[in-house]
Design a protein around this motif. Structure first.
Motif, PDB file in Angstrom:
ATOM      1  N   LYS A 156      39.486  46.415  41.719  1.00  0.00           N
ATOM      2  CA  LYS A 156      40.263  45.543  40.839  1.00  0.00           C
ATOM      3  C   LYS A 156      39.940  44.092  41.165  1.00  0.00           C
ATOM      4  O   LYS A 156      40.109  43.645  42.290  1.00  0.00           O
ATOM      5  CB  LYS A 156      41.753  45.797  41.012  1.00  0.00           C
ATOM      6  CG  LYS A 156      42.173  47.180  40.586  1.00  0.00           C
ATOM      7  CD  LYS A 156      43.629  47.409  40.845  1.00  0.00           C
ATOM      8  CE  LYS A 156      43.989  48.836  40.498  1.00  0.00           C
ATOM      9  NZ  LYS A 156      45.355  49.173  40.913  1.00  0.00           N
ATOM     10  N   ILE A 157      39.485  43.346  40.166  1.00  0.00           N
ATOM     11  CA  ILE A 157      39.091  41.947  40.341  1.00  0.00           C
ATOM     12  C   ILE A 157      40.302  41.065  40.078  1.00  0.00           C
ATOM     13  O   ILE A 157      40.992  41.221  39.064  1.00  0.00           O
ATOM     14  CB  ILE A 157      37.936  41.592  39.382  1.00  0.00           C
ATOM     15  CG1 ILE A 157      36.725  42.461  39.695  1.00  0.00           C
ATOM     16  CG2 ILE A 157      37.587  40.115  39.476  1.00  0.00           C
ATOM     17  CD1 ILE A 157      35.606  42.344  38.693  1.00  0.00           C
ATOM     18  N   ASP A 195      41.341  40.569  45.344  1.00  0.00           N
ATOM     19  CA  ASP A 195      42.501  40.669  46.224  1.00  0.00           C
ATOM     20  C   ASP A 195      42.409  41.985  46.984  1.00  0.00           C
ATOM     21  O   ASP A 195      42.431  43.061  46.393  1.00  0.00           O
ATOM     22  CB  ASP A 195      43.788  40.591  45.412  1.00  0.00           C
ATOM     23  CG  ASP A 195      45.017  40.444  46.276  1.00  0.00           C
ATOM     24  OD1 ASP A 195      44.882  40.377  47.517  1.00  0.00           O
ATOM     25  OD2 ASP A 195      46.118  40.380  45.707  1.00  0.00           O
ATOM     26  N   LEU A 196      42.313  41.899  48.306  1.00  0.00           N
ATOM     27  CA  LEU A 196      42.144  43.104  49.110  1.00  0.00           C
ATOM     28  C   LEU A 196      43.402  43.958  49.155  1.00  0.00           C
ATOM     29  O   LEU A 196      43.332  45.164  49.370  1.00  0.00           O
ATOM     30  CB  LEU A 196      41.702  42.721  50.529  1.00  0.00           C
ATOM     31  CG  LEU A 196      40.306  42.102  50.611  1.00  0.00           C
ATOM     32  CD1 LEU A 196      40.016  41.618  52.018  1.00  0.00           C
ATOM     33  CD2 LEU A 196      39.246  43.093  50.169  1.00  0.00           C
ATOM     34  N   ALA A 197      44.569  43.361  48.942  1.00  0.00           N
ATOM     35  CA  ALA A 197      45.820  44.117  48.962  1.00  0.00           C
ATOM     36  C   ALA A 197      45.959  45.027  47.746  1.00  0.00           C
ATOM     37  O   ALA A 197      46.660  46.040  47.808  1.00  0.00           O
ATOM     38  CB  ALA A 197      47.007  43.165  49.031  1.00  0.00           C
ATOM     39  N   ASN A 198      45.283  44.712  46.645  1.00  0.00           N
ATOM     40  CA  ASN A 198      45.387  45.496  45.412  1.00  0.00           C
ATOM     41  C   ASN A 198      44.307  46.554  45.270  1.00  0.00           C
ATOM     42  O   ASN A 198      44.204  47.183  44.225  1.00  0.00           O
ATOM     43  CB  ASN A 198      45.344  44.578  44.194  1.00  0.00           C
ATOM     44  CG  ASN A 198      46.569  43.718  44.076  1.00  0.00           C
ATOM     45  OD1 ASN A 198      47.609  44.034  44.619  1.00  0.00           O
ATOM     46  ND2 ASN A 198      46.443  42.613  43.363  1.00  0.00           N
ATOM     47  N   ASN A 199      43.469  46.731  46.296  1.00  0.00           N
ATOM     48  CA  ASN A 199      42.364  47.672  46.208  1.00  0.00           C
ATOM     49  C   ASN A 199      42.483  48.740  47.277  1.00  0.00           C
ATOM     50  O   ASN A 199      42.962  48.484  48.389  1.00  0.00           O
ATOM     51  CB  ASN A 199      41.028  46.938  46.344  1.00  0.00           C
ATOM     52  CG  ASN A 199      40.699  46.161  45.094  1.00  0.00           C
ATOM     53  OD1 ASN A 199      40.447  46.734  44.054  1.00  0.00           O
ATOM     54  ND2 ASN A 199      40.728  44.845  45.189  1.00  0.00           N
ATOM     55  N   LYS A 200      42.007  49.934  46.942  1.00  0.00           N
ATOM     56  CA  LYS A 200      42.054  51.055  47.884  1.00  0.00           C
ATOM     57  C   LYS A 200      40.850  51.045  48.826  1.00  0.00           C
ATOM     58  O   LYS A 200      40.918  51.576  49.919  1.00  0.00           O
ATOM     59  CB  LYS A 200      42.098  52.372  47.116  1.00  0.00           C
ATOM     60  CG  LYS A 200      43.348  52.518  46.271  1.00  0.00           C
ATOM     61  CD  LYS A 200      43.313  53.769  45.447  1.00  0.00           C
ATOM     62  CE  LYS A 200      44.529  53.824  44.542  1.00  0.00           C
ATOM     63  NZ  LYS A 200      44.475  54.933  43.615  1.00  0.00           N
ATOM     64  N   LEU A 201      39.743  50.445  48.388  1.00  0.00           N
ATOM     65  CA  LEU A 201      38.540  50.408  49.217  1.00  0.00           C
ATOM     66  C   LEU A 201      38.700  49.387  50.340  1.00  0.00           C
ATOM     67  O   LEU A 201      39.451  48.418  50.227  1.00  0.00           O
ATOM     68  CB  LEU A 201      37.321  50.054  48.370  1.00  0.00           C
ATOM     69  CG  LEU A 201      36.929  51.063  47.288  1.00  0.00           C
ATOM     70  CD1 LEU A 201      35.798  50.504  46.441  1.00  0.00           C
ATOM     71  CD2 LEU A 201      36.512  52.381  47.900  1.00  0.00           C
TER      72      LEU A 201
END
Length: 173
Positions: free
Chosen positions: A30-31, A145-151
């Motif tokens: 997610k960007i 945003d790293l908080a919104n991604n599972k990877l």
């Protein structure tokens, strides 16, 4: 202490970032946003944005301006201060067309501007996040945003570098 952690990819070309956005979204990332020094045709579609609804607010504010102008001209010329000039009626519509048009345009433009500022959170106290100062000059920036991604951070970094990013940095905001 920082609240959010972003992974920032720096690109050199508009075509590269357009294809990178499609690649990164296809991988399931997610960007947060893409920052470019000029508009890139097709970027909104690549980011998955829906059709803008600013026209709805423009129409509603325009109708409000039209109704207010008609009410203003009818009230002032027909009720509050009626002047009988040559036996003509108190509310000649053709003479009021310029007033109605101008108030319609005025309310529609101000309403759209205020709606845009309100919806985007761009008030007088808003502080912008600047991920990279080169985004206004000659570089293209993709913020994730790293908080919104599972990877994980390393996986997303590999995806960005594989998509053609010159640099991948971590920015804490």
């Amino acid at each position: 202490m920082a609240d959010s952690k972003y992974l920032v990819g720096v690109f050199d070309d508009s075509d590269e970032i357009l294809h990178a956005v499609e690649d990164v979204r296809h991988q399931g990332v997610k960007i947060h946003e893409v920052y470019t020094p000029f508009a890139i045709h097709g970027m909104d579609k690549a980011l998955g944005y829906s059709y803008p609804r600013m026209g709805v607010s423009a129409f509603l504010f325009g109708i409000t301006g039209t109704c207010c102008a008609l009410l203003l001209t009818f009230w002032t010329m027909g009720v509050d201060w009626p002047i009988n000039v040559g036996g003509k009626n108190f509310f000649p519509f053709p003479t009021n067309v310029p007033i109605v048009f101008e108030l319609t345009v005025l309310l529609a433009s101000f309403g759209m501007a205020f709606t845009f500022f309100f919806m985007e959170g761009m008030g007088p106290t808003a502080k912008p996040i600047i991920f990279d100062v080169r985004s206004t000059d000659d570089k293209f920036i993709m913020a994730i945003d790293l908080a919104n991604n599972k990877l994980s951070e390393s996986d997303i970094s590999k995806i960005l570098k594989g998509s053609g990013a010159l640099e991948v940095n971590v920015k804490e905001v």
